[in-house]
Scaffold this motif. Structure first.
Motif, PDB file in Angstrom:
ATOM      1  N   ASP A   9       0.928  -1.231   0.063  1.00  0.00           N
ATOM      2  CA  ASP A   9      -0.068   0.069   0.063  1.00  0.00           C
ATOM      3  C   ASP A   9       0.806   1.118   0.065  1.00  0.00           C
ATOM      4  N   SER A  10       1.971   1.195   0.672  1.00  0.00           N
ATOM      5  CA  SER A  10       2.810   2.351   0.919  1.00  0.00           C
ATOM      6  C   SER A  10       3.897   2.613  -0.300  1.00  0.00           C
ATOM      7  N   CYS A  11       4.113   1.558  -0.917  1.00  0.00           N
ATOM      8  CA  CYS A  11       5.172   1.349  -1.912  1.00  0.00           C
ATOM      9  C   CYS A  11       6.544   1.160  -1.295  1.00  0.00           C
ATOM     10  N   ILE A  12       6.345   0.612  -0.286  1.00  0.00           N
ATOM     11  CA  ILE A  12       7.806   0.414   0.555  1.00  0.00           C
ATOM     12  C   ILE A  12       8.713  -0.721  -0.335  1.00  0.00           C
ATOM     13  N   PRO A  13      10.075  -0.177  -0.586  1.00  0.00           N
ATOM     14  CA  PRO A  13      10.983  -1.208  -1.235  1.00  0.00           C
ATOM     15  C   PRO A  13      10.864  -2.511  -0.414  1.00  0.00           C
ATOM     16  N   ILE A  14      10.918  -3.729  -1.134  1.00  0.00           N
ATOM     17  CA  ILE A  14      10.822  -4.826  -0.496  1.00  0.00           C
ATOM     18  C   ILE A  14      12.004  -5.290   0.240  1.00  0.00           C
ATOM     19  N   ASN A  15      13.159  -4.719  -0.350  1.00  0.00           N
ATOM     20  CA  ASN A  15      14.493  -5.025   0.668  1.00  0.00           C
ATOM     21  C   ASN A  15      14.660  -4.247   2.017  1.00  0.00           C
ATOM     22  N   VAL A  16      13.576  -3.503   2.160  1.00  0.00           N
ATOM     23  CA  VAL A  16      13.442  -2.838   3.516  1.00  0.00           C
ATOM     24  C   VAL A  16      13.467  -4.123   4.543  1.00  0.00           C
ATOM     25  N   ILE A  17      12.967  -5.271   4.033  1.00  0.00           N
ATOM     26  CA  ILE A  17      12.600  -6.422   5.015  1.00  0.00           C
ATOM     27  C   ILE A  17      13.879  -7.078   5.527  1.00  0.00           C
ATOM     28  N   ASN A  18      14.981  -6.843   4.778  1.00  0.00           N
ATOM     29  CA  ASN A  18      16.362  -7.088   5.157  1.00  0.00           C
ATOM     30  C   ASN A  18      17.200  -6.190   6.091  1.00  0.00           C
ATOM     31  N   SER A  19      16.606  -4.834   6.372  1.00  0.00           N
ATOM     32  CA  SER A  19      16.972  -3.906   7.118  1.00  0.00           C
ATOM     33  C   SER A  19      17.513  -4.559   8.802  1.00  0.00           C
ATOM     34  N   ILE A  20      18.667  -4.389   9.241  1.00  0.00           N
ATOM     35  CA  ILE A  20      18.815  -4.822  10.649  1.00  0.00           C
ATOM     36  C   ILE A  20      17.963  -4.273  11.725  1.00  0.00           C
ATOM     37  N   TYR A  21      17.092  -3.267  11.275  1.00  0.00           N
ATOM     38  CA  TYR A  21      16.193  -2.851  12.072  1.00  0.00           C
ATOM     39  C   TYR A  21      14.840  -3.444  12.059  1.00  0.00           C
ATOM     40  N   PHE A  22      14.654  -4.027  11.291  1.00  0.00           N
ATOM     41  CA  PHE A  22      13.347  -4.491  11.075  1.00  0.00           C
ATOM     42  C   PHE A  22      12.844  -5.556  12.089  1.00  0.00           C
ATOM     43  N   GLN A  23      13.529  -6.521  12.323  1.00  0.00           N
ATOM     44  CA  GLN A  23      13.317  -7.556  13.343  1.00  0.00           C
ATOM     45  C   GLN A  23      13.025  -7.083  14.687  1.00  0.00           C
ATOM     46  N   PRO A  24      13.938  -5.896  15.204  1.00  0.00           N
ATOM     47  CA  PRO A  24      13.837  -5.443  16.605  1.00  0.00           C
ATOM     48  C   PRO A  24      12.703  -4.635  16.707  1.00  0.00           C
ATOM     49  N   ILE A  25      12.055  -3.858  15.399  1.00  0.00           N
ATOM     50  CA  ILE A  25      10.930  -3.199  15.773  1.00  0.00           C
ATOM     51  C   ILE A  25       9.860  -4.140  15.796  1.00  0.00           C
ATOM     52  N   VAL A  26       9.781  -5.414  15.279  1.00  0.00           N
ATOM     53  CA  VAL A  26       8.574  -6.534  15.411  1.00  0.00           C
ATOM     54  C   VAL A  26       8.727  -7.046  16.671  1.00  0.00           C
ATOM     55  N   ASP A  27       9.988  -7.137  17.095  1.00  0.00           N
ATOM     56  CA  ASP A  27      10.067  -7.534  18.642  1.00  0.00           C
ATOM     57  C   ASP A  27       9.766  -6.701  19.700  1.00  0.00           C
ATOM     58  N   ALA A  28       9.962  -5.441  19.521  1.00  0.00           N
ATOM     59  CA  ALA A  28       9.385  -4.296  20.437  1.00  0.00           C
ATOM     60  C   ALA A  28       7.832  -4.410  20.267  1.00  0.00           C
ATOM     61  N   ILE A  29       7.365  -4.377  19.221  1.00  0.00           N
ATOM     62  CA  ILE A  29       5.615  -4.331  19.113  1.00  0.00           C
ATOM     63  C   ILE A  29       5.268  -5.650  19.847  1.00  0.00           C
ATOM     64  N   THR A  30       5.854  -6.833  19.477  1.00  0.00           N
ATOM     65  CA  THR A  30       5.253  -8.140  20.032  1.00  0.00           C
ATOM     66  C   THR A  30       5.166  -8.127  21.640  1.00  0.00           C
ATOM     67  N   ALA A  31       6.414  -7.586  22.413  1.00  0.00           N
ATOM     68  CA  ALA A  31       6.659  -7.580  23.587  1.00  0.00           C
ATOM     69  C   ALA A  31       5.739  -6.789  24.437  1.00  0.00           C
ATOM     70  N   ILE A  32       5.214  -5.620  23.588  1.00  0.00           N
ATOM     71  CA  ILE A  32       4.449  -4.658  24.248  1.00  0.00           C
ATOM     72  C   ILE A  32       2.625  -5.352  24.018  1.00  0.00           C
ATOM     73  N   GLY A  33       2.621  -6.023  22.959  1.00  0.00           N
ATOM     74  CA  GLY A  33       1.340  -6.713  22.894  1.00  0.00           C
ATOM     75  C   GLY A  33       0.326  -5.731  22.184  1.00  0.00           C
ATOM     76  N   LEU A  34      -0.813  -6.272  22.090  1.00  0.00           N
ATOM     77  CA  LEU A  34      -2.150  -5.291  21.563  1.00  0.00           C
ATOM     78  C   LEU A  34      -2.245  -4.300  22.125  1.00  0.00           C
ATOM     79  N   GLY A  35      -2.664  -3.242  21.337  1.00  0.00           N
ATOM     80  CA  GLY A  35      -3.148  -1.803  21.914  1.00  0.00           C
ATOM     81  C   GLY A  35      -1.837  -1.004  21.798  1.00  0.00           C
ATOM     82  N   TYR A  36      -0.604  -1.383  21.053  1.00  0.00           N
ATOM     83  CA  TYR A  36       0.640  -0.648  20.948  1.00  0.00           C
ATOM     84  C   TYR A  36       0.163   0.664  20.095  1.00  0.00           C
TER      85      TYR A  36
END
Length: 297
Positions: A9-36
């Motif tokens: 939807d946002s036309c984000i380059p697919i290679n962003v998924i390889n960023s070293i910062y991508f997994q940490p942001i997913v982990d942070a959101i997961t740790a906070i849980g629903l309602g972030y």
């Protein structure tokens, strides 16, 4: 699918998924849980950007202290952007990591050694000449002259050319040999052009030829297949040219020979052009194993 929809939807380059910062942001959101609650547009543009700048400045300050203690390598890489501007990126490598210093529009600089030297010296003075033990640049004549001038003025600095650039120049010379040029042209006849060397990476030609050789038997099986033989394409001039090349064993033997000849260079290029780890130790080890030097390092 939630992540995929955001990318699409946002036309984000697919290679962003390889960023070293991508997994940490997913982990942070997961740790906070629903309602972030995601950061607002204003926070990303102002507050968080300011905090990120402070964070990076602290990181660079930490690198600078390392430069004083264990010294560093200054790297200068010239390249041309999509607007055909001649740019030079300056980076500093130390045990803690690589630090980007600045990017300079050098269109009116690179042709004049004296001006180029002034630019290099400016960067060296910012880093600290006594903190630099190694200067790495492209192997072009003007860069070589500049590097040697800087080494002469500051005895602590030792200049050497970029290994990846040197190997690319070797591959360029090989790729321009008449036999290789003819072989590349034949490899592009009869089907969509597969060999498109970029302005800086002359390994492309040999990668394409090697890849083509790996599909030799598949291609030969195709031109002997009844469906293909009876097709309209096989009866056209282009189809006949394609068939004559695919069944020509001399063509495949030539590709096999050149692939084996450049294989050591290609392997070395893969080592020295890697961002995963410092490569000089592997280069010296390879030289020692081949009997080209002593293992006194």
């Amino acid at each position: 699918m939630a992540v995929a929809r955001l990318f699409y939807d946002s036309c984000i380059p697919i290679n962003v998924i390889n960023s070293i910062y991508f997994q940490p942001i997913v982990d942070a959101i997961t740790a906070i849980g629903l309602g972030y609650k995601i950061s607002t547009y204003h926070n990303l543009c102002v507050n968080l950007l300011r905090d990120a700048r402070k964070e990076k400045q602290l990181l660079i300050d930490g690198y600078k202290k390392t430069w004083d203690d264990v010294e560093c390598t200054l790297m200068a890489g010239g390249w041309t952007d999509n607007s055909h501007r001649s740019l030079i990126n300056f980076l500093v490598y130390c045990l803690k990591g690589v630090c980007f210093v600045k990017s300079v529009d050098a269109l009116d600089v690179v042709k004049d050694v004296a001006t180029l030297f002034s630019l290099f010296e400016e960067i060296a003075l910012w880093v600290g000449p006594n903190n630099i033990v190694h200067l790495v640049t492209d192997n072009r004549a003007n860069y070589k002259a500049t590097g040697r001038m800087l080494s002469k003025k500051y005895s602590s600095i030792t200049w050497c050319p970029c290994a990846a650039h040197c190997i690319n120049l070797m591959l360029k010379d090989i790729a321009e040999m008449s036999h290789i040029v003819n072989l590349s042209k034949r490899a592009s006849e009869g089907w969509t052009e597969i060999i498109r060397p970029s302005a800086t990476n002359f390994a492309t030609t040999f990668i394409a030829l090697s890849s083509l050789h790996q599909h030799k038997h598949d291609l030969q099986s195709t031109v002997k297949d009844k469906t293909f033989v009876e097709s309209r394409y096989a009866k056209t001039n282009q189809g006949k040219a394609f068939i004559s090349i695919v069944v020509d064993n001399r063509f495949w033997d030539d590709i096999d020979i050149i692939s084996k000849v450049v294989s050591p260079l290609m392997h070395m290029l893969q080592i020295v052009d890697s961002d995963e780890r410092p490569s000089i130790r592997y280069v010296y080890d390879g030289m020692y194993r081949q009997g080209w030097g002593s293992k006194s390092y």
